[in-house]
Design an enzyme around this catalytic site. Structure first.
Site, short mmCIF file in Angstrom:
data_model
loop_
_atom_site.label_atom_id
_atom_site.label_comp_id
_atom_site.label_asym_id
_atom_site.label_seq_id
_atom_site.Cartn_x
_atom_site.Cartn_y
_atom_site.Cartn_z
N HIS A 113 0.83 -1.21 0.00
CA HIS A 113 0.00 0.00 0.00
C HIS A 113 0.86 1.26 0.00
CE1 HIS A 113 -4.32 -1.28 0.95
NE2 HIS A 113 -3.67 -2.37 0.58
N ASP A 114 2.01 1.19 0.64
CA ASP A 114 2.90 2.35 0.64
C ASP A 114 3.45 2.61 -0.76
OD1 ASP A 114 4.49 4.45 1.82
OD2 ASP A 114 6.23 3.14 1.64
N VAL A 171 1.14 4.10 -3.57
CA VAL A 171 0.67 5.48 -3.39
C VAL A 171 1.87 6.38 -3.15
CG1 VAL A 171 -0.81 7.01 -2.03
CG2 VAL A 171 -1.49 4.64 -2.40
N GLY A 183 4.80 6.10 -4.18
CA GLY A 183 6.08 5.41 -4.14
C GLY A 183 6.45 4.92 -2.76
N SER A 233 5.15 7.00 3.39
CA SER A 233 4.10 8.00 3.62
C SER A 233 2.86 7.37 4.26
CB SER A 233 3.72 8.70 2.31
OG SER A 233 3.35 7.77 1.31
N PRO A 262 -5.52 -1.51 -6.10
CA PRO A 262 -6.46 -2.43 -6.74
C PRO A 262 -7.59 -2.81 -5.79
CG PRO A 262 -4.43 -3.56 -6.12
CD PRO A 262 -4.19 -2.11 -5.89
N HIS A 271 -0.96 -13.28 -1.28
CA HIS A 271 -2.21 -13.60 -0.59
C HIS A 271 -2.16 -14.99 0.04
CE1 HIS A 271 -4.91 -10.51 -2.91
NE2 HIS A 271 -4.12 -9.96 -1.99
N THR A 272 -1.08 -15.71 -0.20
CA THR A 272 -0.92 -17.02 0.43
C THR A 272 -0.82 -16.90 1.95
OG1 THR A 272 0.35 -19.07 0.40
CG2 THR A 272 1.61 -17.05 0.24
N ASP A 328 3.87 -20.03 0.38
CA ASP A 328 4.11 -21.05 -0.64
C ASP A 328 3.24 -20.77 -1.85
OD1 ASP A 328 1.56 -21.77 0.16
OD2 ASP A 328 2.22 -23.51 1.32
#
Length: 326
Positions: free
Chosen positions: A65-66, A69, A71, A75, A164, A194-195, A254
Site C-alpha cells: 500500500h505504501d 501510493v 512510491g 508515507s 487495486p 495472498h498465500t 508457498d
C-alpha cells in the site's frame, strides 16, 4: 524528423529520470553507516512475529500500500491530527495495526545503536521488515536494495484510484500495475502474497450472497468453498471478521494460492480472474506447478516494486518518528 527527434529525446530523458532514483538504491547502502541494520530489523520482526502471526501479512500489505501510493517512501506510516493521512482513506483503514507496530519496533531496535540512530529511513526499515516476514514464513530470503528516504506528504486524496480493488478484472489489474512499471507476470507473482494474507467478510459478501439479481453465488467460486465461506461469514455478520486468503496453508508462504485458484478457491474476484482469464491462466498454472519458480519471480517483482517512486539523495528525509515528519 525534428519533431520525432524531439519526442525521442524527451522519452529518453524521462526514462533516465525514472531510472536515476532506483540506480541510487544499493544493497549495502548502510554498510559504513549502520552495518548491523539488517540484523536489528530481523530480530525485531522475529520477536513481533512470535507474538502474533498477523505481523506477517500486515507488514507485507503495508509495504504494498505504501509503494503504490506516491512510491515507497513510508508515507503510509504518517499520522494526521485531522485524520487526513493516507492511512485514513477507506482503502487503508483495514491495514493491520500489527504491520505499523512492526516498523515502530524495528525502528526502535535500529535506533538503540548510537551509530544508527536517525540514520536509517522508515521506508528502508519497512522494506527490510517485509523481506523478513516473507522469509520467516517459509518464503524466499532475498537481498533488499536500500537508500530510500522518507516522504513528507501523506493525504487521503493521494490514495484514490491507486490501489487495486477486490472486484477488479484482468484489464484493470494490468493497467494499475503497468502504471507502476510492473508487468502482468509481476502482478500475478505479487498476488501470490495472498498465500499468507487475510481479508474481511465485508469484502466478499457480494460473491457468496449477491452476485446477481437472483442473489446467486458467484459461479466462478468452488461451490463447497462458497458454503464454507457462508458459514464463516453468515448474513449480517460483523463485516470486520477476518478470513484467510489461503484456506489450505494460511501461515506458510508457498504456491498454494495458485493451486487454490485452479480449484475455484480464490477469495476475491481479482484473485480468481487470474485463472478464469485465459491470458493469465498459463502463468497461474506454472506457479502452481513450481514453487521455486514462483518464489524467483516473486523476488524479481518485489525488487521492482521496491523501486517505485523512491526518494533518494537530497529528496525526502530520514524521520526521527515514523509517524510524523521531522
Amino acid at each position: 524528423m525534428e519533431q520525432k527527434s524531439y519526442f525521442l529525446l524527451s522519452f529518453l530523458l524521462l526514462a533516465l529520470l525514472l531510472n536515476l532514483s532506483s540506480a541510487q538504491l544499493r544493497r549495502n547502502f548502510y554498510g559504513n553507516i549502520c552495518p548491523n541494520v539488517e540484523q536489528y530489523v530481523r530480530n525485531a520482526v522475529q520477536r513481533k512475529l512470535q507474538q502474533t502471526f498477523v505481523t506477517a501479512p500486515g507488514t507485507l500489505r503495508l509495504f504494498f500500500h505504501d509503494c503504490f501510493v506516491q512510491g515507497c517512501d513510508a508515507s503510509v506510516l504518517l499520522s494526521s491530527p485531522t485524520n487526513n493521512a493516507e492511512k485514513d482513506h477507506p482503502d487503508d483503514l483495514s491495514l493491520a495495526g500489527d504491520g505499523f507496530d512492526t516498523v515502530i519496533k524495528a525502528k526502535a531496535a535500529v535506533d538503540r545503536d548510537p551509530r544508527c540512530k536517525n540514520k536509517v529511513s522508515c521506508a528502508d526499515i519497512l522494506a527490510l521488515a517485509t523481506r523478513d516476514v516473507i522469509a520467516l514464513t517459509g518464503g524466499p530470503f532475498y537481498s533488499v536494495e536500500l537508500g530510500r528516504r522518507d516522504g513528507r506528504i501523506s493525504t487521503k486524496s493521494n490514495v484514490q484510484n491507486h490501489l487495486p480493488h477486490p472486484t477488479f478484472n484482468l484489464n484493470q489489474l494490468n493497467t494499475m500495475f503497468a502504471s507502476n512499471g510492473l508487468t502482468m507476470t509481476d502482478m500475478i507473482a505479487l498476488s501470490g502474497a495472498h498465500t499468507i494474507g487475510f481479508s474481511h467478510c465485508g469484502k466478499l459478501s457480494n460473491r457468496i450472497y449477491g452476485f446477481s439479481r437472483n442473489r446467486q453465488i458467484d459461479p466462478t467460486l468452488n461451490p463447497t468453498y462458497a458454503q464454507q465461506l457462508q458459514k464463516m461469514c453468515p448474513r449480517n455478520v460483523d463485516p470486520r471478521v477476518a478470513i484467510n486468503m489461503d484456506p489450505t496453508t494460511p501461515r506458510t508462504f508457498d504456491n498454494a494460492y495458485f493451486k487454490n485458484l485452479q480449484r475455484g478457491m480464490g477469495l476475491f474476484t481479482s484473485d480468481q480472474v487470474l485463472f478464469t482469464d485465459s491470458r493469465s491462466r498459463n502463468i497461474v498454472n506454472f506457479f502452481a506447478s513450481n514453487n521455486t519458480a514462483f518464489q524467483q519471480f516473486f523476488v524479481t517483482a518485489m525488487t521492482k516494486l521496491g523501486r517505485v517512486g523512491v526518494k533518494t539523495g537530497t529528496h525526502g528525509e530520514i524521520r526521527r518518528d515514523c509517524s510524523a515528519v521531522n
